[in-house]
Motif scaffolding. Sequence first.
Motif, PDB file in Angstrom:
ATOM      1  N   GLU A  28       0.841  -1.185   0.000  1.00  0.00           N
ATOM      2  CA  GLU A  28       0.000   0.000   0.000  1.00  0.00           C
ATOM      3  C   GLU A  28       0.884   1.246   0.000  1.00  0.00           C
ATOM      4  O   GLU A  28       1.823   1.347   0.778  1.00  0.00           O
ATOM      5  CB  GLU A  28      -0.910   0.010   1.233  1.00  0.00           C
ATOM      6  CG  GLU A  28      -1.957  -1.089   1.249  1.00  0.00           C
ATOM      7  CD  GLU A  28      -2.996  -0.895   0.155  1.00  0.00           C
ATOM      8  OE1 GLU A  28      -3.229   0.264  -0.231  1.00  0.00           O
ATOM      9  OE2 GLU A  28      -3.563  -1.903  -0.301  1.00  0.00           O
ATOM     10  N   PHE A  29       0.585   2.157  -0.890  1.00  0.00           N
ATOM     11  CA  PHE A  29       1.342   3.396  -0.966  1.00  0.00           C
ATOM     12  C   PHE A  29       0.592   4.480  -0.216  1.00  0.00           C
ATOM     13  O   PHE A  29      -0.586   4.718  -0.468  1.00  0.00           O
ATOM     14  CB  PHE A  29       1.543   3.814  -2.424  1.00  0.00           C
ATOM     15  CG  PHE A  29       2.426   2.868  -3.197  1.00  0.00           C
ATOM     16  CD1 PHE A  29       3.797   3.020  -3.172  1.00  0.00           C
ATOM     17  CD2 PHE A  29       1.871   1.829  -3.920  1.00  0.00           C
ATOM     18  CE1 PHE A  29       4.608   2.163  -3.875  1.00  0.00           C
ATOM     19  CE2 PHE A  29       2.681   0.955  -4.624  1.00  0.00           C
ATOM     20  CZ  PHE A  29       4.058   1.116  -4.601  1.00  0.00           C
ATOM     21  N   LYS A  30       1.299   5.132   0.697  1.00  0.00           N
ATOM     22  CA  LYS A  30       0.699   6.201   1.480  1.00  0.00           C
ATOM     23  C   LYS A  30       0.526   7.433   0.597  1.00  0.00           C
ATOM     24  O   LYS A  30       1.476   7.917  -0.005  1.00  0.00           O
ATOM     25  CB  LYS A  30       1.574   6.538   2.676  1.00  0.00           C
ATOM     26  CG  LYS A  30       0.958   7.608   3.582  1.00  0.00           C
ATOM     27  CD  LYS A  30       1.857   7.896   4.776  1.00  0.00           C
ATOM     28  CE  LYS A  30       1.249   8.981   5.655  1.00  0.00           C
ATOM     29  NZ  LYS A  30       2.128   9.270   6.820  1.00  0.00           N
ATOM     30  N   LYS A  31      -0.696   7.919   0.515  1.00  0.00           N
ATOM     31  CA  LYS A  31      -0.979   9.094  -0.293  1.00  0.00           C
ATOM     32  C   LYS A  31      -0.519  10.346   0.440  1.00  0.00           C
ATOM     33  O   LYS A  31      -1.010  10.677   1.514  1.00  0.00           O
ATOM     34  CB  LYS A  31      -2.478   9.194  -0.590  1.00  0.00           C
ATOM     35  CG  LYS A  31      -2.838  10.351  -1.505  1.00  0.00           C
ATOM     36  CD  LYS A  31      -4.325  10.364  -1.809  1.00  0.00           C
ATOM     37  CE  LYS A  31      -4.692  11.531  -2.725  1.00  0.00           C
ATOM     38  NZ  LYS A  31      -6.139  11.554  -3.039  1.00  0.00           N
TER      39      LYS A  31
END
Length: 218
Positions: A28-31
């Motif tokens: 998951e990429f942190k926005k």
Amino acid sequence: MRGNLLTTINYKMIWGQKVKMPENNKKEFKKESRISWDEFFMQIAVAATKRTACIHHKVASVFVDDLHRTISIGYNGPTRGDVHCNEVGCAKVHGDPITGEIKRCRGIHSEINAIINAGDVNQLRGSTLYITVFPCYDCMKALNNLGVKKIIYLNEYLRILDGSDGKAKEAEPESKELAVKRGIICEQFRFQESDKKKEINEVKDSPNNEEDEKNKRF
């Protein structure tokens, strides 16, 4: 059997579209948060005020189209080849540098400079103006004829009275009245971040800093 070699597929909505995502790619990429368009263009305007030679009004204008593209930038100050107020004083307050006679302001407002810098004024029709100080009545008339649809401003405008000490000012209610009459949207912008307070104070519609006033260099 090839089952152990196959990758299980799931789906994820990205930009409104259903995209296939491998089951084994669950990272998951942190926005990261980004500043708004309004803050982005107002920061540009604030930066441009650092070019002005006026000792009373620190004003800059940024015209932007509906695709968030910068069309033109301008800041207030004397016309090309004229003397600078931060070098010889304000014509309305300190007078002519040679005779001392009180004269009219030698500066041109940021909106007009930005209009000139645009080249083709037709591209300003329907644009949004980001400006550090609300337009005066004369500039509002020009903006109305241009067809500007929205004005986002930082501070209110107060005109320096001729022959005053620079502290006597008056409002120009006609400016906002014209905007309302013509349906030009006007919104006052406020920086949300605490580290922007200094920048807001730097471009407030006020006389030059007290140290310069005390030095009486003019």
